[in-house]
Design an enzyme around this catalytic site. Sequence first.
Site, PDB file in Angstrom:
ATOM      1  N   ARG A   1      17.204  78.169  23.668  1.00 22.72           N
ATOM      2  CA  ARG A   1      16.896  79.415  24.316  1.00 22.72           C
ATOM      3  C   ARG A   1      17.995  80.043  25.206  1.00 22.72           C
ATOM      4  O   ARG A   1      18.555  79.404  25.822  1.00 22.72           O
ATOM      5  CB  ARG A   1      15.756  79.049  25.146  1.00 22.72           C
ATOM      6  CG  ARG A   1      14.911  80.117  25.839  1.00 22.72           C
ATOM      7  CD  ARG A   1      14.530  81.109  25.043  1.00 22.72           C
ATOM      8  NE  ARG A   1      13.287  80.412  24.126  1.00 22.72           N
ATOM      9  CZ  ARG A   1      13.467  80.363  22.744  1.00 22.72           C
ATOM     10  NH1 ARG A   1      14.312  81.049  22.302  1.00 22.72           N
ATOM     11  NH2 ARG A   1      12.550  80.139  22.148  1.00 22.72           N
TER      12      ARG A   1
ATOM     13  N   HIS B   1      10.813  86.551  24.325  1.00 19.49           N
ATOM     14  CA  HIS B   1      10.164  86.346  25.629  1.00 19.49           C
ATOM     15  C   HIS B   1      10.721  87.292  26.590  1.00 19.49           C
ATOM     16  O   HIS B   1      11.914  87.787  26.447  1.00 19.49           O
ATOM     17  CB  HIS B   1      10.714  84.875  25.732  1.00 19.49           C
ATOM     18  CG  HIS B   1      10.696  83.673  24.805  1.00 19.49           C
ATOM     19  ND1 HIS B   1      11.529  83.894  23.722  1.00 19.49           N
ATOM     20  CD2 HIS B   1       9.915  82.639  24.674  1.00 19.49           C
ATOM     21  CE1 HIS B   1      11.474  82.829  23.094  1.00 19.49           C
ATOM     22  NE2 HIS B   1      10.308  82.090  23.507  1.00 19.49           N
TER      23      HIS B   1
ATOM     24  N   LYS C   1       6.755  84.650  17.055  1.00 21.62           N
ATOM     25  CA  LYS C   1       6.452  84.086  18.078  1.00 21.62           C
ATOM     26  C   LYS C   1       6.723  85.103  19.110  1.00 21.62           C
ATOM     27  O   LYS C   1       7.971  85.406  19.502  1.00 21.62           O
ATOM     28  CB  LYS C   1       7.083  82.843  18.547  1.00 21.62           C
ATOM     29  CG  LYS C   1       6.750  82.216  19.652  1.00 21.62           C
ATOM     30  CD  LYS C   1       7.827  81.005  20.243  1.00 21.62           C
ATOM     31  CE  LYS C   1       7.656  80.709  21.779  1.00 21.62           C
ATOM     32  NZ  LYS C   1       8.532  79.902  22.365  1.00 21.62           N
TER      33      LYS C   1
ATOM     34  N   SER D   1       8.108  70.497  24.446  1.00 20.02           N
ATOM     35  CA  SER D   1       9.620  70.619  24.467  1.00 20.02           C
ATOM     36  C   SER D   1      10.281  69.514  25.025  1.00 20.02           C
ATOM     37  O   SER D   1       9.814  69.073  26.077  1.00 20.02           O
ATOM     38  CB  SER D   1       9.651  72.052  25.229  1.00 20.02           C
ATOM     39  OG  SER D   1       9.260  73.151  24.603  1.00 20.02           O
TER      40      SER D   1
ATOM     41  N   ARG E   1      -3.277  80.225  26.105  1.00 18.85           N
ATOM     42  CA  ARG E   1      -2.674  78.960  25.485  1.00 18.85           C
ATOM     43  C   ARG E   1      -3.995  78.212  24.996  1.00 18.85           C
ATOM     44  O   ARG E   1      -3.448  77.147  24.155  1.00 18.85           O
ATOM     45  CB  ARG E   1      -2.080  78.210  26.448  1.00 18.85           C
ATOM     46  CG  ARG E   1      -0.678  78.824  27.282  1.00 18.85           C
ATOM     47  CD  ARG E   1       0.014  77.902  28.092  1.00 18.85           C
ATOM     48  NE  ARG E   1       1.045  78.835  28.595  1.00 18.85           N
ATOM     49  CZ  ARG E   1       2.423  78.799  28.053  1.00 18.85           C
ATOM     50  NH1 ARG E   1       2.607  78.159  26.859  1.00 18.85           N
ATOM     51  NH2 ARG E   1       3.315  79.116  28.602  1.00 18.85           N
TER      52      ARG E   1
ATOM     53  N   SER F   1       8.104  73.465  29.926  1.00 13.14           N
ATOM     54  CA  SER F   1       9.146  74.069  29.449  1.00 13.14           C
ATOM     55  C   SER F   1       8.982  75.506  29.759  1.00 13.14           C
ATOM     56  O   SER F   1       9.841  76.504  29.877  1.00 13.14           O
ATOM     57  CB  SER F   1       9.545  73.776  28.114  1.00 13.14           C
ATOM     58  OG  SER F   1       8.673  74.470  27.361  1.00 13.14           O
TER      59      SER F   1
ATOM     60  N   TRP G   1      13.115  70.454  20.495  1.00 13.76           N
ATOM     61  CA  TRP G   1      14.069  70.082  21.141  1.00 13.76           C
ATOM     62  C   TRP G   1      14.894  71.305  21.765  1.00 13.76           C
ATOM     63  O   TRP G   1      15.471  72.154  21.046  1.00 13.76           O
ATOM     64  CB  TRP G   1      15.263  69.247  20.272  1.00 13.76           C
ATOM     65  CG  TRP G   1      16.361  68.742  20.992  1.00 13.76           C
ATOM     66  CD1 TRP G   1      16.321  68.605  22.398  1.00 13.76           C
ATOM     67  CD2 TRP G   1      17.845  68.736  20.460  1.00 13.76           C
ATOM     68  NE1 TRP G   1      17.453  68.127  22.844  1.00 13.76           N
ATOM     69  CE2 TRP G   1      18.352  68.206  21.961  1.00 13.76           C
ATOM     70  CE3 TRP G   1      18.350  68.730  19.335  1.00 13.76           C
ATOM     71  CZ2 TRP G   1      19.994  68.024  21.707  1.00 13.76           C
ATOM     72  CZ3 TRP G   1      19.532  68.315  19.263  1.00 13.76           C
ATOM     73  CH2 TRP G   1      20.270  67.817  20.560  1.00 13.76           C
ATOM     74  N   ARG G   2      14.941  71.649  22.970  1.00 14.46           N
ATOM     75  CA  ARG G   2      15.519  72.631  23.714  1.00 14.46           C
ATOM     76  C   ARG G   2      16.866  72.418  24.213  1.00 14.46           C
ATOM     77  O   ARG G   2      17.344  71.726  25.291  1.00 14.46           O
ATOM     78  CB  ARG G   2      14.709  72.949  25.263  1.00 14.46           C
ATOM     79  CG  ARG G   2      13.371  73.732  25.112  1.00 14.46           C
ATOM     80  CD  ARG G   2      13.550  75.368  24.529  1.00 14.46           C
ATOM     81  NE  ARG G   2      14.481  75.697  25.613  1.00 14.46           N
ATOM     82  CZ  ARG G   2      14.001  76.277  26.744  1.00 14.46           C
ATOM     83  NH1 ARG G   2      12.694  76.304  27.024  1.00 14.46           N
ATOM     84  NH2 ARG G   2      14.651  76.658  27.809  1.00 14.46           N
TER      85      ARG G   2
END
EC number: 4.2.1.10
Length: 252
Positions: free
Chosen positions: A82, A143, A170, A21, A213, A232, A47-48
């Site tokens: 986000r 999330h 996700k 990120s 992860r 991130s 790209w955040r």
Amino acid sequence: MKTVTVKDLVIGTGAPKIIVSLMAKDIASVKSEALAYREADFDILEWRVDHYADLSNVESVMAAAKILRETMPEKPLLFTYRSAKEGGEQAISTEAYIALNRAAIDSGLVDMIDLELFTGDDQVKETVAYAHAHDVKVVMSNHDFHKTPEAEEIIARLRKMQSFDADIPKIALMPQSTSDVLTLLAATLEMQEQYADRPIITMSMAKTGVISRLAGEVFGSAATFGAVKKASAPGQISVNDLRTVLTILHQA
């Protein structure tokens, strides 16, 4: 299970792909960060955009996207805003969120967008259709930075993303205990074995969840996030260490 191909990258087979990120606040830092990231070992550039200061200026946002595309033309580019409610930097209205993602799709500069599951069912369905009509893939996400729900709920959310025709569902969850990590891994395995017809990405966050992860190839997560500079999300490890471990597990 079908794979997802973006540029020359096949997601959903072999070792999990590494996503990094980039979180730059302005054009100058987008340029400098892009040059630094170009030397790193990763597969997908996220790209955040929620870290970008000049969000009201769509031309500025797309100029930054163009820099990323030109600096790393071979890397798939994932455009992610986000939302604050899911751990992002800035609050945004649903209308502005959808408009920003549509502008990214229209630009022809991005390969994928991240679309949050709980944006609103109608908006999600329409945006997925719009992205696909422009040959842009959708990572649909959820999330929770506070807790890990039961396995049944994790699976239900991933299946809902799949029913909305996300290319890659996700989910990222915060464990309150080691058993929460096992819940996430068990849900991932059940989803992958019984319901998934496309790649999924799952992770348990913080230091407690680091194993999730690394073990994606074992349990069924097709990608994982690593850090080039600043992480991130809590629990990310450096891309070099990450690639080493993923390769060891893949070759074992």
